[in-house]
Write a protein that holds these residues in place. Sequence first.
Motif, PDB file in Angstrom:
ATOM      1  N   ARG A 287       0.722  -1.116  -0.037  1.00  0.00           N
ATOM      2  CA  ARG A 287       0.219   0.151  -0.302  1.00  0.00           C
ATOM      3  C   ARG A 287       0.648   1.307  -0.126  1.00  0.00           C
ATOM      4  NH1 ARG A 287      -2.964  -2.923   3.987  1.00  0.00           N
ATOM      5  NH2 ARG A 287      -2.070  -1.568   5.630  1.00  0.00           N
ATOM      6  N   GLN A 288       2.054   1.260   0.723  1.00  0.00           N
ATOM      7  CA  GLN A 288       3.039   2.185   0.658  1.00  0.00           C
ATOM      8  C   GLN A 288       3.421   2.672  -0.842  1.00  0.00           C
ATOM      9  OE1 GLN A 288       5.366   0.702   3.656  1.00  0.00           O
ATOM     10  NE2 GLN A 288       5.291   2.786   4.919  1.00  0.00           N
ATOM     11  N   TRP A 291       0.273   4.442  -2.588  1.00  0.00           N
ATOM     12  CA  TRP A 291      -0.029   5.760  -2.055  1.00  0.00           C
ATOM     13  C   TRP A 291       0.957   6.762  -2.550  1.00  0.00           C
ATOM     14  CZ3 TRP A 291       0.919   9.964   0.511  1.00  0.00           C
ATOM     15  CH2 TRP A 291      -0.196  10.707   1.047  1.00  0.00           C
ATOM     16  N   GLN A 295      -0.231   9.703  -4.617  1.00  0.00           N
ATOM     17  CA  GLN A 295      -0.409  10.956  -3.874  1.00  0.00           C
ATOM     18  C   GLN A 295       0.768  11.989  -3.922  1.00  0.00           C
ATOM     19  OE1 GLN A 295      -3.258  11.855  -2.276  1.00  0.00           O
ATOM     20  NE2 GLN A 295      -4.380   9.849  -3.046  1.00  0.00           N
TER      21      GLN A 295
END
Length: 323
Positions: A287-288, A291, A295
């Motif tokens: 997920r990092q 993201w 983002q």
Amino acid sequence: MSVATSDMAEAIPERGRAVLIAGPTASGKSALALRIAESHRGVVINTDSMQVYRDLRVLTARPTPSDEARAPHRLYGTVDAAQNFSAGAWVEAAAAALAEARAGGLLPIFVGGSGLYFKALTRGLSAVPAIAPQVRDDVRARLEQGGVTALHAELAARDPVTAARLNPNDRSRIARALEVVEATGRSLSDWHRDALPPLLPPDQVTALFLAPERDELYARIDARFEVMLAAGALDEVAALAARQLDPLLPAMKAHGVPALIRHLAGELSRDEAAAIGCADTRHYAKRQFTWFRHQLPEFEWVRPEAAAALLIDQLAAASRLHG
């Protein structure tokens, strides 16, 4: 490419600049930050939402006391696990650490894996005020009694915009949104429109994202979890469990904590708990990657083994440009 320490020490960036080192867990961020801090008169500022908790030094891979003795470190282990430490509270603490670094002529080096913290540094953050403990306790009690579905329905009636955006099973975020409505009389979506300004304009930062190969990273995560267990992580979790804190608190959801608590309660074997902790950490690392890619595209992605030389070159270039 290798760089001698004497050459590294010459590349002191101009006043006002800062270094941002992000990346997935177990990617070597802390070691890189320490190296730069030693060579560039820097201070390492924690930008990880779990390493703020003093109760979990081993399980969150906080810098060791010997590492902390080699260069100044700030915002590590400063918060009790009973506290629901928010991104807003971190920004306030980070602003003070940044001001201290500037006053001392030190290079601020923000390092960690929490994307929201890095986003707050360069883009600002919503201005949601602190929530009174009694409001939080009341909402959490209703969550335990009525379940997440009922709480989501209540949120939908009071803040339909936020309720529609959240996963109906996301207990923590639903409870948080309802707490904001009850404590402030305003919806979370309203507060998000009143953003706090960024601490660091993007043109004043050198920002890297360490991106190791996935298989290599996952192997390091698994190996590190075993090292943590051998170093006393289970004792840390036992002490935390003995406090009987709200399981929805951030520290109680740190990777490995829920599974190890179940092991201590006799529900899981040690190997089963370790497997769950490793799997949770690998999923978080994935997920990092996603993201930061979506983002914060301004971060430059680099393999960990190439990061030190690249960062040193960028700092030297910035120093020449503004010198």
